[in-house]
Structure formats: structure tokens, C-alpha cells
Design a protein around this motif. Sequence first.
Motif, PDB file in Angstrom:
ATOM      1  N   ILE A   5     -43.794  -1.150 -12.931  1.00 18.69           N
ATOM      2  CA  ILE A   5     -44.466  -2.384 -12.207  1.00 18.69           C
ATOM      3  C   ILE A   5     -45.525  -2.889 -13.046  1.00 18.69           C
ATOM      4  O   ILE A   5     -45.867  -2.495 -14.411  1.00 18.69           O
ATOM      5  N   LEU A   6     -45.043  -4.598 -13.765  1.00 17.18           N
ATOM      6  CA  LEU A   6     -45.276  -5.539 -14.175  1.00 17.18           C
ATOM      7  C   LEU A   6     -46.589  -6.053 -13.289  1.00 17.18           C
ATOM      8  O   LEU A   6     -46.686  -6.535 -12.687  1.00 17.18           O
ATOM      9  N   TYR A   7     -47.856  -6.077 -14.176  1.00 18.94           N
ATOM     10  CA  TYR A   7     -49.285  -5.926 -13.468  1.00 18.94           C
ATOM     11  C   TYR A   7     -49.693  -7.673 -14.283  1.00 18.94           C
ATOM     12  O   TYR A   7     -50.101  -7.160 -15.322  1.00 18.94           O
ATOM     13  N   ILE A   8     -49.524  -8.750 -13.641  1.00 16.00           N
ATOM     14  CA  ILE A   8     -50.104  -9.932 -14.192  1.00 16.00           C
ATOM     15  C   ILE A   8     -51.237 -10.535 -13.336  1.00 16.00           C
ATOM     16  O   ILE A   8     -51.538 -10.845 -12.821  1.00 16.00           O
ATOM     17  N   GLU A   9     -51.934 -10.176 -13.780  1.00 15.60           N
ATOM     18  CA  GLU A   9     -53.709 -10.682 -13.457  1.00 15.60           C
ATOM     19  C   GLU A   9     -54.274 -10.775 -14.537  1.00 15.60           C
ATOM     20  O   GLU A   9     -55.233 -10.312 -16.153  1.00 15.60           O
ATOM     21  N   ASP A  10     -55.484 -12.034 -14.746  1.00 14.81           N
ATOM     22  CA  ASP A  10     -56.619 -12.222 -15.716  1.00 14.81           C
ATOM     23  C   ASP A  10     -58.495 -11.569 -16.592  1.00 14.81           C
ATOM     24  O   ASP A  10     -58.848 -11.816 -16.352  1.00 14.81           O
ATOM     25  N   ASP A  11     -58.233 -11.277 -14.649  1.00 14.94           N
ATOM     26  CA  ASP A  11     -59.380 -10.550 -14.259  1.00 14.94           C
ATOM     27  C   ASP A  11     -59.250  -9.250 -14.786  1.00 14.94           C
ATOM     28  O   ASP A  11     -59.057  -8.088 -14.435  1.00 14.94           O
ATOM     29  N   LEU A  12     -60.173  -9.387 -15.448  1.00 15.45           N
ATOM     30  CA  LEU A  12     -60.507  -7.871 -17.271  1.00 15.45           C
ATOM     31  C   LEU A  12     -61.011  -7.355 -16.223  1.00 15.45           C
ATOM     32  O   LEU A  12     -60.421  -4.865 -15.712  1.00 15.45           O
ATOM     33  N   GLU A  13     -61.987  -7.337 -14.426  1.00 14.14           N
ATOM     34  CA  GLU A  13     -62.559  -6.028 -14.171  1.00 14.14           C
ATOM     35  C   GLU A  13     -61.528  -5.782 -12.856  1.00 14.14           C
ATOM     36  O   GLU A  13     -60.999  -4.212 -12.749  1.00 14.14           O
ATOM     37  N   ILE A  14     -60.779  -6.507 -12.417  1.00 12.88           N
ATOM     38  CA  ILE A  14     -59.572  -6.153 -11.225  1.00 12.88           C
ATOM     39  C   ILE A  14     -58.660  -5.426 -12.269  1.00 12.88           C
ATOM     40  O   ILE A  14     -57.952  -4.497 -11.461  1.00 12.88           O
ATOM     41  N   TYR A  27     -47.739   5.440 -10.982  1.00 10.80           N
ATOM     42  CA  TYR A  27     -46.227   4.393 -11.276  1.00 10.80           C
ATOM     43  C   TYR A  27     -46.839   4.063 -12.914  1.00 10.80           C
ATOM     44  O   TYR A  27     -47.848   4.260 -13.293  1.00 10.80           O
ATOM     45  N   LEU A  28     -45.934   4.142 -13.358  1.00  7.91           N
ATOM     46  CA  LEU A  28     -45.796   2.926 -15.300  1.00  7.91           C
ATOM     47  C   LEU A  28     -45.825   1.813 -15.487  1.00  7.91           C
ATOM     48  O   LEU A  28     -45.811   1.240 -14.874  1.00  7.91           O
ATOM     49  N   VAL A  29     -47.379   1.446 -15.495  1.00  5.48           N
ATOM     50  CA  VAL A  29     -47.731   0.173 -15.138  1.00  5.48           C
ATOM     51  C   VAL A  29     -47.979   0.008 -16.795  1.00  5.48           C
ATOM     52  O   VAL A  29     -48.777  -0.323 -17.383  1.00  5.48           O
ATOM     53  N   GLU A  30     -47.808  -1.552 -16.855  1.00  4.59           N
ATOM     54  CA  GLU A  30     -47.998  -2.724 -18.115  1.00  4.59           C
ATOM     55  C   GLU A  30     -49.197  -3.672 -17.173  1.00  4.59           C
ATOM     56  O   GLU A  30     -48.048  -4.336 -16.651  1.00  4.59           O
ATOM     57  N   TRP A  31     -50.274  -3.877 -18.071  1.00  9.96           N
ATOM     58  CA  TRP A  31     -50.166  -4.889 -16.963  1.00  9.96           C
ATOM     59  C   TRP A  31     -51.175  -6.338 -18.121  1.00  9.96           C
ATOM     60  O   TRP A  31     -51.553  -5.874 -19.398  1.00  9.96           O
ATOM     61  N   LEU A  32     -50.591  -7.569 -17.717  1.00  9.11           N
ATOM     62  CA  LEU A  32     -50.708  -8.693 -18.905  1.00  9.11           C
ATOM     63  C   LEU A  32     -51.857 -10.124 -18.224  1.00  9.11           C
ATOM     64  O   LEU A  32     -52.128  -9.454 -17.002  1.00  9.11           O
ATOM     65  N   GLN A  33     -52.486 -10.576 -19.305  1.00  6.33           N
ATOM     66  CA  GLN A  33     -53.736 -11.446 -18.696  1.00  6.33           C
ATOM     67  C   GLN A  33     -52.918 -12.518 -18.462  1.00  6.33           C
ATOM     68  O   GLN A  33     -53.959 -13.008 -18.227  1.00  6.33           O
ATOM     69  N   THR A  34     -51.766 -12.746 -19.340  1.00  7.80           N
ATOM     70  CA  THR A  34     -51.024 -14.375 -19.148  1.00  7.80           C
ATOM     71  C   THR A  34     -49.882 -14.229 -19.401  1.00  7.80           C
ATOM     72  O   THR A  34     -49.513 -13.277 -19.843  1.00  7.80           O
ATOM     73  N   ALA A  35     -48.708 -15.003 -18.911  1.00 11.70           N
ATOM     74  CA  ALA A  35     -47.781 -14.479 -18.546  1.00 11.70           C
ATOM     75  C   ALA A  35     -46.960 -16.054 -18.476  1.00 11.70           C
ATOM     76  O   ALA A  35     -45.654 -16.359 -18.662  1.00 11.70           O
ATOM     77  N   ASN A  36     -47.908 -16.945 -19.798  1.00  8.57           N
ATOM     78  CA  ASN A  36     -46.624 -17.944 -20.231  1.00  8.57           C
ATOM     79  C   ASN A  36     -45.424 -17.773 -21.653  1.00  8.57           C
ATOM     80  O   ASN A  36     -44.324 -18.575 -21.283  1.00  8.57           O
ATOM     81  N   LYS A  37     -45.559 -16.562 -21.472  1.00  6.90           N
ATOM     82  CA  LYS A  37     -43.927 -16.310 -23.165  1.00  6.90           C
ATOM     83  C   LYS A  37     -43.248 -15.410 -21.227  1.00  6.90           C
ATOM     84  O   LYS A  37     -41.901 -14.692 -22.082  1.00  6.90           O
ATOM     85  N   LEU A  38     -43.346 -15.175 -20.132  1.00 10.96           N
ATOM     86  CA  LEU A  38     -42.550 -14.255 -19.555  1.00 10.96           C
ATOM     87  C   LEU A  38     -41.457 -14.698 -19.005  1.00 10.96           C
ATOM     88  O   LEU A  38     -40.731 -13.293 -19.339  1.00 10.96           O
ATOM     89  N   LEU A  42     -38.162 -10.433 -19.824  1.00  9.30           N
ATOM     90  CA  LEU A  42     -38.772 -10.088 -19.133  1.00  9.30           C
ATOM     91  C   LEU A  42     -38.369  -8.095 -19.812  1.00  9.30           C
ATOM     92  O   LEU A  42     -37.591  -8.084 -19.131  1.00  9.30           O
ATOM     93  N   PRO A  43     -39.774  -7.635 -19.616  1.00  7.81           N
ATOM     94  CA  PRO A  43     -39.169  -5.957 -19.608  1.00  7.81           C
ATOM     95  C   PRO A  43     -38.681  -5.845 -18.895  1.00  7.81           C
ATOM     96  O   PRO A  43     -38.888  -6.183 -17.044  1.00  7.81           O
ATOM     97  N   ARG A  44     -38.015  -4.437 -18.809  1.00  3.07           N
ATOM     98  CA  ARG A  44     -37.535  -3.774 -17.273  1.00  3.07           C
ATOM     99  C   ARG A  44     -38.398  -3.423 -16.367  1.00  3.07           C
ATOM    100  O   ARG A  44     -38.728  -2.568 -16.599  1.00  3.07           O
ATOM    101  N   VAL A  45     -38.277  -3.622 -15.409  1.00  3.29           N
ATOM    102  CA  VAL A  45     -39.244  -3.201 -14.447  1.00  3.29           C
ATOM    103  C   VAL A  45     -38.549  -3.534 -12.807  1.00  3.29           C
ATOM    104  O   VAL A  45     -37.814  -3.480 -12.493  1.00  3.29           O
ATOM    105  N   ASP A  46     -39.670  -2.523 -12.034  1.00  9.09           N
ATOM    106  CA  ASP A  46     -38.979  -2.401 -10.688  1.00  9.09           C
ATOM    107  C   ASP A  46     -39.883  -3.279  -9.537  1.00  9.09           C
ATOM    108  O   ASP A  46     -39.130  -3.653  -8.682  1.00  9.09           O
ATOM    109  N   LEU A  47     -40.759  -3.613 -10.149  1.00  7.28           N
ATOM    110  CA  LEU A  47     -41.479  -4.802  -9.142  1.00  7.28           C
ATOM    111  C   LEU A  47     -42.711  -5.644 -10.610  1.00  7.28           C
ATOM    112  O   LEU A  47     -43.380  -5.238 -10.783  1.00  7.28           O
ATOM    113  N   ILE A  48     -42.939  -6.838  -9.719  1.00  9.47           N
ATOM    114  CA  ILE A  48     -43.952  -7.435 -10.600  1.00  9.47           C
ATOM    115  C   ILE A  48     -44.890  -7.810  -9.334  1.00  9.47           C
ATOM    116  O   ILE A  48     -44.674  -8.274  -8.055  1.00  9.47           O
ATOM    117  N   ILE A  49     -46.161  -7.685  -9.579  1.00  6.97           N
ATOM    118  CA  ILE A  49     -47.493  -8.060  -9.239  1.00  6.97           C
ATOM    119  C   ILE A  49     -48.055  -9.119  -9.990  1.00  6.97           C
ATOM    120  O   ILE A  49     -48.091  -9.354 -11.143  1.00  6.97           O
TER     121      ILE A  49
END
Length: 224
Positions: A5-14, A27-38, A42-49
Motif C-alpha cells: 500500500i502507498l499511503y499519502i498523508e501529511d499529518d504525522l500523528e495519523i 500489509y507492506l506500507v510506504e508512507w509519503l507526506q507529499t505527492a509532488n513527484k509521485l 510510481l512505485p509498484r503497489v496494490d493500492l493507494i490511500i
Amino acid sequence: MIPKILYIEDDLEIGSWLTNYLSNSGYLVEWLQTANKLTEELPRVDLIILDVMLPGLDGYSVGFRIRKRFPHIPILMLTARTSIEDKLQGLAFADDYMTKPFHPDELCARIKILIRRKGDFSADRVQLGHIIIDKELNRITNAQTGEDIVLTGKQYHIFMELFQHANRILTKKRLYESVWGESYLEGDKSLMVHIRHLREKLEIDPGNPMIIETIRGVGYRLKL
């Protein structure tokens, strides 16, 4: 294989909390805080949140760009935006829309459905109700009669655009411009006429369509 899963969320706590929760859920989770270059790579993922309120490009802009370049990756919007306008804007490209606050068990249930659906629709041959779609042969068959369903070029492109974005609402503007390759003019009846003829060929009862659904005032959706 463990779903990624690619997870894009800028709130550090959440972001930290949900990344840990999903990791502990298998799940394997890659967490990004910004998506400007995404959208460039795009990395190989099964789902984007994807959250809406991000620094730089907002989630809607990012989502539309991802959908255009990577149409087969499911996108789940996870946001505090709760208005119907926000939901319709998100569902124009996303497969699901979930609002904060949320229960993580419900989120995991929705993730499982989207990843399973992605697997079903990535196959070369898919059955949808009484019709069989063979993407490799560009062939649609009635499973009840065994006969080929012959579509015109425009009908086929409309159907495949809806099929590739199954369960997602496509606006008339987006669907028209994707198929015709030109700007949509409000009031143009061409798409509506083609949808009617498409239903006559695909639906068991065209007057009560079960495959291609009209979203009044917005557009169309292919239902699983």
C-alpha cells in the motif's frame, strides 16, 4: 505475496498510527507526506490511500493524474472532507471514499475488497454478470448464448473506459473527452445515444440496466 500500500498523508500523528496499524494487519506500507513527484514515477503497489489536504498538489489533482497514468491501481480517498460535492469530486477518479474519523477495521475491510477487485479485473478474461470480456482478443461474449456481442468502435471504447474504472462514477465530460478526444459541449446528446445503444446490446433488460448505471446529473458507472 504481501499486498503493498502507498499511503499519502501529511499529518504525522495519523500517518504514523495508520502505517503501524496496516503493517500489523499484514500489509507492506510506504508512507509519503507529499505527492509532488509521485505522478512522474510510481512505485509498484496494490493500492493507494490518498488524503485531500496535502502540501503542494492537493489530493484531487494527484488522484486525477495517477488515474490517468496508472488506471489499474485502486485509489481510496481518506479525508476529513465530508460534503457531497467533495465526495463526487473524489469518486470521479477514486474507487472508494472514506471520511475521518474512521474505524481502522472498516478501512481494512474496504482495502481487502479493492485489492481483490484489482486482482479480478487484471485478468485477460473476466466475466461480468452474463457477459464475458476477453481483453486480449478485444471480444465480448454473451455467456448465456455463447454468441459474440458486436459493438461499434465508439461503443467498445465507451464500454472499456467504464470497465477499466468499474464502480467509479465517470462524468459525462470525462467519458466523452476520453473516447472522442475532443472537448465536451454541455447538451451534446452523442454520449447518451451511444450509451442507449450499448445497453440494448449488453443488458438483459435495457429499460432496467444492471451493468451501466446512470448517475443523474453527473454521468455513468459500470457496476460490479
